[in-house]
Motif scaffolding. Structure first.
Motif, short mmCIF file in Angstrom:
data_model
loop_
_atom_site.label_atom_id
_atom_site.label_comp_id
_atom_site.label_asym_id
_atom_site.label_seq_id
_atom_site.Cartn_x
_atom_site.Cartn_y
_atom_site.Cartn_z
N GLY A 84 10.20 15.18 -5.80
CA GLY A 84 11.60 15.17 -5.41
C GLY A 84 12.34 14.12 -6.20
N LYS A 85 13.44 13.65 -5.65
CA LYS A 85 14.22 12.59 -6.28
C LYS A 85 14.39 11.44 -5.30
CE LYS A 85 16.37 15.32 -9.94
NZ LYS A 85 17.65 15.87 -10.47
N CYS A 86 15.32 10.54 -5.59
CA CYS A 86 15.31 9.26 -4.88
C CYS A 86 15.48 9.38 -3.37
CB CYS A 86 16.36 8.33 -5.47
SG CYS A 86 18.05 9.00 -5.47
N ALA A 87 16.36 10.27 -2.88
CA ALA A 87 16.54 10.38 -1.44
C ALA A 87 15.28 10.93 -0.77
CB ALA A 87 17.74 11.28 -1.12
N ASP A 88 14.48 11.68 -1.52
CA ASP A 88 13.22 12.19 -1.01
C ASP A 88 12.13 11.11 -1.08
OD1 ASP A 88 14.33 14.88 -0.87
OD2 ASP A 88 14.07 14.95 -3.03
N LEU A 89 11.98 10.51 -2.26
CA LEU A 89 10.85 9.63 -2.52
C LEU A 89 11.03 8.27 -1.85
CD1 LEU A 89 10.53 10.59 -6.28
CD2 LEU A 89 9.15 11.46 -4.38
N ASN A 90 12.20 7.66 -2.00
CA ASN A 90 12.43 6.41 -1.28
C ASN A 90 12.59 6.66 0.22
OD1 ASN A 90 12.15 4.68 -3.45
ND2 ASN A 90 14.33 4.71 -3.97
N GLY A 91 13.09 7.86 0.57
CA GLY A 91 13.15 8.22 1.98
C GLY A 91 11.77 8.31 2.59
N LEU A 92 10.80 8.82 1.81
CA LEU A 92 9.42 8.88 2.29
C LEU A 92 8.84 7.48 2.42
CD1 LEU A 92 6.90 10.47 3.04
CD2 LEU A 92 6.38 10.71 0.60
N PHE A 93 9.15 6.61 1.47
CA PHE A 93 8.70 5.22 1.58
C PHE A 93 9.19 4.60 2.89
CE2 PHE A 93 9.85 0.78 1.26
CZ PHE A 93 8.67 0.18 0.85
N VAL A 94 10.47 4.79 3.18
CA VAL A 94 11.06 4.22 4.39
C VAL A 94 10.38 4.78 5.64
CG1 VAL A 94 13.16 4.17 5.81
CG2 VAL A 94 13.29 3.66 3.36
N ALA A 95 10.19 6.09 5.67
CA ALA A 95 9.57 6.72 6.85
C ALA A 95 8.13 6.25 7.04
CB ALA A 95 9.63 8.24 6.71
N MET A 96 7.38 6.13 5.94
CA MET A 96 6.00 5.65 6.05
C MET A 96 5.95 4.21 6.53
SD MET A 96 4.26 7.41 2.66
CE MET A 96 2.66 6.61 2.91
N ALA A 97 6.89 3.39 6.06
CA ALA A 97 6.93 2.00 6.53
C ALA A 97 7.24 1.96 8.02
CB ALA A 97 7.98 1.21 5.74
N ALA A 108 0.82 -1.21 0.00
CA ALA A 108 0.00 0.00 0.00
C ALA A 108 0.86 1.26 0.00
CB ALA A 108 -0.93 -0.01 1.21
N ILE A 109 1.95 1.26 0.76
CA ILE A 109 2.84 2.42 0.81
C ILE A 109 3.55 2.62 -0.52
CG2 ILE A 109 4.93 3.35 1.89
CD1 ILE A 109 3.98 1.84 4.47
N TYR A 110 4.03 1.54 -1.11
CA TYR A 110 4.67 1.60 -2.43
C TYR A 110 3.70 2.20 -3.45
CZ TYR A 110 7.17 -0.40 -6.54
OH TYR A 110 7.83 -0.60 -7.72
N ASN A 111 2.46 1.69 -3.44
CA ASN A 111 1.45 2.21 -4.37
C ASN A 111 1.16 3.68 -4.12
OD1 ASN A 111 1.07 -0.11 -5.88
ND2 ASN A 111 -0.58 -0.87 -4.59
N TRP A 112 1.12 4.06 -2.84
CA TRP A 112 0.83 5.46 -2.52
C TRP A 112 1.93 6.37 -3.06
CZ3 TRP A 112 2.66 9.85 -0.35
CH2 TRP A 112 1.74 10.84 -0.03
N ILE A 113 3.19 5.96 -2.90
CA ILE A 113 4.31 6.77 -3.40
C ILE A 113 4.20 6.95 -4.91
CG2 ILE A 113 6.82 6.87 -3.71
CD1 ILE A 113 6.08 7.37 -0.84
N VAL A 114 3.99 5.85 -5.63
CA VAL A 114 3.95 5.93 -7.10
C VAL A 114 2.74 6.74 -7.57
CG1 VAL A 114 3.75 4.58 -9.22
CG2 VAL A 114 5.21 3.77 -7.37
N ALA A 115 1.61 6.60 -6.88
CA ALA A 115 0.40 7.29 -7.30
C ALA A 115 0.34 8.74 -6.84
CB ALA A 115 -0.83 6.55 -6.77
N SER A 116 1.01 9.08 -5.74
CA SER A 116 0.84 10.39 -5.13
C SER A 116 2.00 11.35 -5.35
CB SER A 116 0.64 10.23 -3.61
OG SER A 116 -0.37 9.31 -3.32
N CYS A 117 3.17 10.83 -5.70
CA CYS A 117 4.37 11.65 -5.80
C CYS A 117 4.83 11.74 -7.25
CB CYS A 117 5.50 11.08 -4.93
SG CYS A 117 5.05 10.88 -3.18
N TYR A 118 5.85 12.54 -7.49
CA TYR A 118 6.41 12.61 -8.83
C TYR A 118 7.88 12.97 -8.73
CZ TYR A 118 6.43 17.74 -8.60
OH TYR A 118 6.69 19.06 -8.25
N ARG A 119 8.61 12.67 -9.80
CA ARG A 119 10.02 13.03 -9.87
C ARG A 119 10.12 14.48 -10.33
NH1 ARG A 119 15.11 10.85 -10.09
NH2 ARG A 119 16.63 11.89 -11.45
#
Length: 371
Positions: A213-226, A179-190
């Motif tokens: 943002g870019k990877c440190a932002d977007l994957n960082g958000l994934f990590v924080a949400m998890a 669900a978090i992965y899907n939220w990032i892809v659906a809600s964010c952008y590069r």
């Protein structure tokens, strides 16, 4: 963050809530025309070299260079050494995170400064079979650390609110991470205007209704949400070293000069599977930058295979440095620290920080060659 901006982000998250619980592999099944499917592979060896030539006019200077310090089933370091005329140099390991770096120092007045860090690393594709589980274990202290926030990536406040909304209805850790992965892809952008890999500052990222943002932002958000959802997760900072075997320009390094090819990935600890590869940021990179047109539909035949594969898999054309956050730079007079160690760091006269994103002025160059 203001209450208004928090509401905007949450409203945007609710708008894509239905997508957040869709089965992970539904998109790939709908669009089978393009293939992106990393499979189990043999080891590949790379020689990674970082050459730093600090300006002679900078006074007494220190540099800190990240060293691949990940030893896993998908990466191993064979040899690391340095050459050059640094007045002093040593390999240092951060006791908290295990991140290793070369700390080199040049004296004031020293000319023709140079230090070269060379590492020989083997990598291979990282894959997962979701039909097979095992009794894999991890040090409880490692998992506990992977549930905490950091200076730029808190797990409470708006991050916790978004994570709760995104994972509503999810019962298992796998479902939460999906669900978090899907939220990032659906809600964010590069965001192509974001410098480097981004700062990883989630408060700044989430100040916008559509976080870009870019990877440190977007994957960082994934990590924080998890982490906010009770699932251990961590960033993995590294650099791309070879082209993608599947022809995606944005998913590999396409020249031997990889000075600007840094990339942050992510992992989540899932019971029965161990640390599992995650990279929603690269899905967004393909959507935004693989073609001249911004692809906004993740079901597009160019995007769908990447979207499916990067939940659990990644190619071995990337070398990981570490998973460290809030890293102290040893030997820095001001006890300087960085939010993550993915780029070379430098400091002159004990206080003047070099811009790690300005490789020409620093100056440094990173090259990679498959051996």
């Amino acid at each position: 963050m203001t209450l208004v901006s928090r509401r905007k982000v949450l409203q945007f998250g609710l708008a894509v809530g239905a997508m957040a619980v869709m089965p992970r592999f539904a998109f790939a099944a709908a669009q089978p025309d393009r293939v992106y499917a990393p499979a189990a592979s043999d080891w590949r060896a790379f020689n990674l070299s970082t050459t730093v030539t600090p300006p002679d006019t900078a006074g007494a200077t220190s540099v800190w260079l990240p060293v691949p310090s990940v030893d896993t089933a998908w990466q191993r370091t064979l040899d690391t050494n340095w050459t050059g005329n640094a007045a002093q140099a040593e390999f240092v390991t951060d006791p908290t995170s295990g991140a290793t770096m070369l700390h080199a120092r040049f004296d004031a007045g020293q000319t023709d400064r140079m230090v070269v860090l060379t590492t020989r690393v083997e990598t291979r594709n990282r894959t997962i079979d979701w039909s097979k589980k095992s009794d894999v274990r991890e040090d409880p202290a490692v998992l506990e650390a992977a549930l905490k926030g950091s200076s730029l990536a808190p797990i409470d406040g708006v991050v916790g609110d978004i994570a709760a909304k995104a994972t509503a209805g999810a019962n298992t850790d796998v479902e939460k991470v999906q669900a978090i992965y899907n939220w990032i892809v659906a809600s964010c952008y590069r965001n192509l205007d974001t410098p480097g890999c981004g700062s990883g500052d989630l408060t700044a990222l989430l100040a916008n209704a559509a976080p870009g943002g870019k990877c440190a932002d977007l994957n960082g958000l994934f990590v924080a949400m998890a982490r906010a959802s009770g699932v251990p997760a961590r960033d993995v900072y590294g650099v791309r070293v070879a082209p993608s075997a599947f022809g995606y320009k944005q998913l590999g390094a396409n020249t031997a000069d990889v000075t600007g090819a840094q990339h942050c990935r992510a992992e989540a600890w899932l019971e029965g599977y161990g640390w599992v590869a995650m990279d929603p940021a690269d899905v967004l990179k393909v959507m935004r930058a693989e073609t001249k047109e911004w692809i906004r539909d993740r079901r597009d035949p160019l995007v769908a295979p990447v979207d499916a594969a990067l939940f659990g898999n990644w190619e071995g054309n990337w070398v990981a440095f570490n998973s460290a956050r809030d890293v102290a730079l040893p030997g820095a007079a001001s006890a300087a620290s960085v939010p993550f160690l993915m780029y070379p760091q430098g400091m002159a006269d004990a206080s003047q920080r070099f811009d790690e994103l300005d490789a020409k002025a620093f100056s440094y160059k990173i090259t990679a060659a498959e051996a």
